[in-house]
Design a protein around this motif. Structure first.
Motif, short mmCIF file in Angstrom:
data_model
loop_
_atom_site.label_atom_id
_atom_site.label_comp_id
_atom_site.label_asym_id
_atom_site.label_seq_id
_atom_site.Cartn_x
_atom_site.Cartn_y
_atom_site.Cartn_z
N GLN A 139 0.95 -1.09 -0.02
CA GLN A 139 0.01 -0.06 -0.07
C GLN A 139 0.90 1.41 -0.09
O GLN A 139 1.99 1.09 0.29
N GLN A 140 0.25 2.45 -0.19
CA GLN A 140 1.02 3.73 -0.19
C GLN A 140 1.92 3.93 1.01
O GLN A 140 1.28 3.71 2.17
N GLY A 141 2.98 4.29 0.63
CA GLY A 141 4.06 4.63 1.78
C GLY A 141 4.75 3.38 2.11
O GLY A 141 5.74 3.46 3.00
N ILE A 142 4.34 2.13 1.64
CA ILE A 142 4.96 1.07 1.93
C ILE A 142 6.05 0.61 0.90
O ILE A 142 5.62 0.25 -0.24
N VAL A 143 7.36 0.44 0.94
CA VAL A 143 8.43 0.19 0.12
C VAL A 143 9.51 -0.92 0.53
O VAL A 143 9.99 -0.54 1.70
N ASN A 144 9.78 -1.85 0.06
CA ASN A 144 10.81 -2.92 0.69
C ASN A 144 11.18 -3.49 -0.64
O ASN A 144 10.65 -4.61 -1.16
N GLU A 145 12.37 -3.03 -1.12
CA GLU A 145 12.98 -3.84 -2.55
C GLU A 145 13.27 -5.14 -2.36
O GLU A 145 13.17 -5.99 -3.15
N GLU A 146 13.92 -5.51 -1.37
CA GLU A 146 14.67 -6.74 -1.03
C GLU A 146 13.29 -7.66 -0.96
O GLU A 146 13.35 -8.73 -1.46
N ALA A 147 12.08 -7.38 -0.35
CA ALA A 147 11.09 -8.27 -0.05
C ALA A 147 10.30 -8.42 -1.61
O ALA A 147 10.05 -9.49 -1.94
#
Length: 143
Positions: free
Chosen positions: A107-115
């Motif tokens: 969702q908006q505001g959530i970033v985790n490139e490794e995941a």
């Protein structure tokens, strides 16, 4: 290489072909964003499957699951309402689901490139930092 979300057209196609959305972190409190977004998506005809190990009883009239791996039926999108630093285990759980989802949506505001990479390596489309309700409203206003 930096993460890039799919094109708007690809997101539109995904939503057009989606029936069931597992919502990780769906709160049973109506004033929470996860509840409001899920309720709106449910009103548009999507089936919502709540995933919240701390919930007591149904949410939005649906059985609540403690984890993604407990879900026996196919899910099109795993939609996540958790902090960015908590996404790793959710990505790992997503790739262990009985039926592989089409997409892993943060969702908006959530970033985790490794995941995101963990999930993408299994052929699952990844969308980050976008609100599924907003995208659906813009791309499929009459669904």
């Amino acid at each position: 290489m930096a993460f890039e979300n799919p094109s708007r057209e690809a997101i539109k196609q995904l939503l057009m072909n989606t029936r069931t959305i597992a919502v990780v972190g769906l709160s049973d409190k109506p004033d929470r964003t996860s509840y409001m977004v899920s309720e709106a998506m449910q009103a548009k005809g999507y089936r919502i499957i709540p995933v919240n190990p701390n919930a007591n009883g149904p949410i939005l009239g649906e059985k609540v699951y403690g984890s993604l791996t407990e879900i026996e039926e196919p899910v099109d999108i795993v939609d996540v309402f958790r902090r960015s630093e908590d996404i790793g285990p959710i990505a790992e759980e997503t790739v262990r689901m009985k039926h592989k989802p089409k997409a892993f949506w943060l969702q908006q505001g959530i970033v985790n490139e490794e995941a995101g990479q963990v999930v993408a390596e299994q052929g699952i489309q990844v969308i980050m930092d976008r609100c599924i309700k907003v995208e659906d409203s813009i791309l499929l206003p009459k669904k």
